[in-house]
Design a protein around this motif. Structure first.
Motif, short mmCIF file in Angstrom:
data_model
loop_
_atom_site.label_atom_id
_atom_site.label_comp_id
_atom_site.label_asym_id
_atom_site.label_seq_id
_atom_site.Cartn_x
_atom_site.Cartn_y
_atom_site.Cartn_z
N GLY A 147 0.62 -1.31 -0.06
CA GLY A 147 -0.09 0.05 -0.02
C GLY A 147 1.02 1.38 0.10
N SER A 148 2.16 1.19 0.07
CA SER A 148 2.94 2.34 0.26
C SER A 148 3.26 2.84 -1.23
N GLY A 149 3.03 2.15 -2.42
CA GLY A 149 3.43 2.58 -3.63
C GLY A 149 4.65 2.59 -3.93
N ILE A 150 5.58 2.10 -3.25
CA ILE A 150 7.06 1.94 -3.51
C ILE A 150 7.37 0.43 -4.26
N SER A 151 8.31 0.49 -5.16
CA SER A 151 8.71 -0.88 -5.71
C SER A 151 9.82 -1.40 -4.92
N ALA A 152 9.83 -2.62 -4.19
CA ALA A 152 10.61 -3.16 -3.25
C ALA A 152 11.94 -3.22 -4.11
N ASN A 153 12.09 -3.64 -5.17
CA ASN A 153 13.45 -3.87 -6.01
C ASN A 153 13.96 -2.54 -6.17
N GLU A 154 13.26 -1.56 -6.85
CA GLU A 154 13.70 -0.26 -7.04
C GLU A 154 14.52 0.20 -5.70
N ALA A 156 15.68 -1.36 -3.06
CA ALA A 156 16.70 -2.02 -2.77
C ALA A 156 18.12 -1.62 -3.63
N ARG A 157 17.69 -1.33 -4.78
CA ARG A 157 19.06 -0.76 -5.50
C ARG A 157 19.42 0.61 -5.36
N GLN A 158 18.41 1.24 -4.84
CA GLN A 158 18.95 2.52 -4.06
C GLN A 158 19.58 2.72 -3.05
N ILE A 159 19.21 1.70 -2.23
CA ILE A 159 19.92 1.67 -0.93
C ILE A 159 21.15 0.91 -0.89
N GLU A 160 21.26 -0.13 -2.03
CA GLU A 160 22.51 -0.69 -2.48
C GLU A 160 23.61 0.36 -2.76
#
Length: 301
Positions: A147-154, A156-160
């Motif tokens: 429900g947050s509207g955020i892509s988990a994979n996207e 994850a790549r930003q945090i990486e």
């Protein structure tokens, strides 16, 4: 004799006329006096009624305007500060507009996203290689609330990218990081809506008051509102503020406490609570500069 009687009769008629005039004057005076008394009494009643009504309304308004301060947050961006949110502070300082028209140059406020989500998290399937040369390897997952509207994979790549940046914590020569999609890991980075952040951080006794992030147990919990909007105290792009969030909370995980501005004009430490003002420092998201120099400041007890 007739002449004397006529004179006496005239005298009596004059006296009766005079008495009638006197009685008429007295009646008029009494009537005016009574009217004045009634007018004064009516004015007094109106005055007492108006004052009492206003005073009662003011007292009730004062009673309903009382608020209680919320507890301060610990191990979050808000550590050492009460719940006063950036949005609430702006409301308190706002001045009435002198024009009913909105300024056409006013920038649009970024969308803070939903206040609540499903409470369930999706773990990013993305994984990556080891970053850094330190002997202490810390593996982590990235999870995003439904429900947050955020892509988990996207996300994850930003945090990486943040943790792999040479200005990040790998520059200490001790710590390395690796993004994993499954299997054994040391901590989770969770991006959650404000209500869920309050619930998860509150289980550890922390008050994030719908505004900030926290680091509890094996979780770095990122407030969706901050992820999407940044901070009014941070003038850089929102991507830089996301880097600050990750560096600040991961900094807690590897043993760093809060710091403050070392001197006006210097970069603000990543471990500084920059959301509450820079104290003369320049906004900065990174613990090290490009030359490997630590951008720290005095410790905050």
């Amino acid at each position: 004799m007739r002449h004397t009687k006529s004179a006496a009769g005239g005298s009596r008629s004059a006296r009766r006329a005079e008495r009638r005039k006197t009685t008429s004057r007295r009646q008029r005076l009494l009537g005016l006096a009574a009217l004045a008394v009634v007018t004064l009494l009516a004015a007094g009643l109106v005055a007492r009624g108006g004052h009492g009504g206003d005073g009662g309304a003011q007292a009730r308004t004062a009673d309903t305007s009382r608020t209680s301060p919320s507890p301060e947050a610990v191990r979050t961006e808000a550590r050492g500060r009460p719940s006063a949110s950036p949005g609430a502070s702006a409301s308190a300082k706002a001045k009435p507009s002198t024009s009913p028209k909105a300024s056409p140059e006013a920038p649009e406020s970024p969308d803070p996203g939903p206040k609540s989500g499903t409470g369930l998290f999706t773990t990013a399937s993305a994984s990556g290689g080891l970053v850094g040369h330190g002997a202490t390897v810390r593996r982590y997952t990235v999870q995003v609330e439904g429900g947050s509207g955020i892509s988990a994979n996207e996300a994850a790549r930003q945090i990486e990218r943040v943790l792999a940046d040479p200005r990040g914590w790998t520059a200490d020569g001790r710590d390395s990081f690796q993004l994993v999609g499954s299997g054994p890991h040391d901590f989770d980075v969770k991006i959650a809506t404000p209500d869920t952040v309050d619930h998860l951080c509150g289980q550890a006794g922390l008050d994030t008051h719908g505004e900030v992030n926290c680091d509890v147990g094996s979780q770095v919990i990122v407030n969706l509102k901050r992820w999407l909007t940044g901070s009014p105290e941070f003038s850089g792009p929102v991507e830089e503020y996301r880097a600050l969030i990750i560096n600040h909370e991961v900094g807690h995980r590897i043993g760093h406490g809060h710091e403050t501005c070392p001197a006006p004009g210097r970069p603000a430490p990543a471990m500084m609570q920059q959301i509450y003002g820079l104290k003369g420092c320049a906004p900065n998201a990174w613990p090290y500069d490009r030359n490997g120099t630590y951008l720290g400041g005095p410790s905050v007890p």
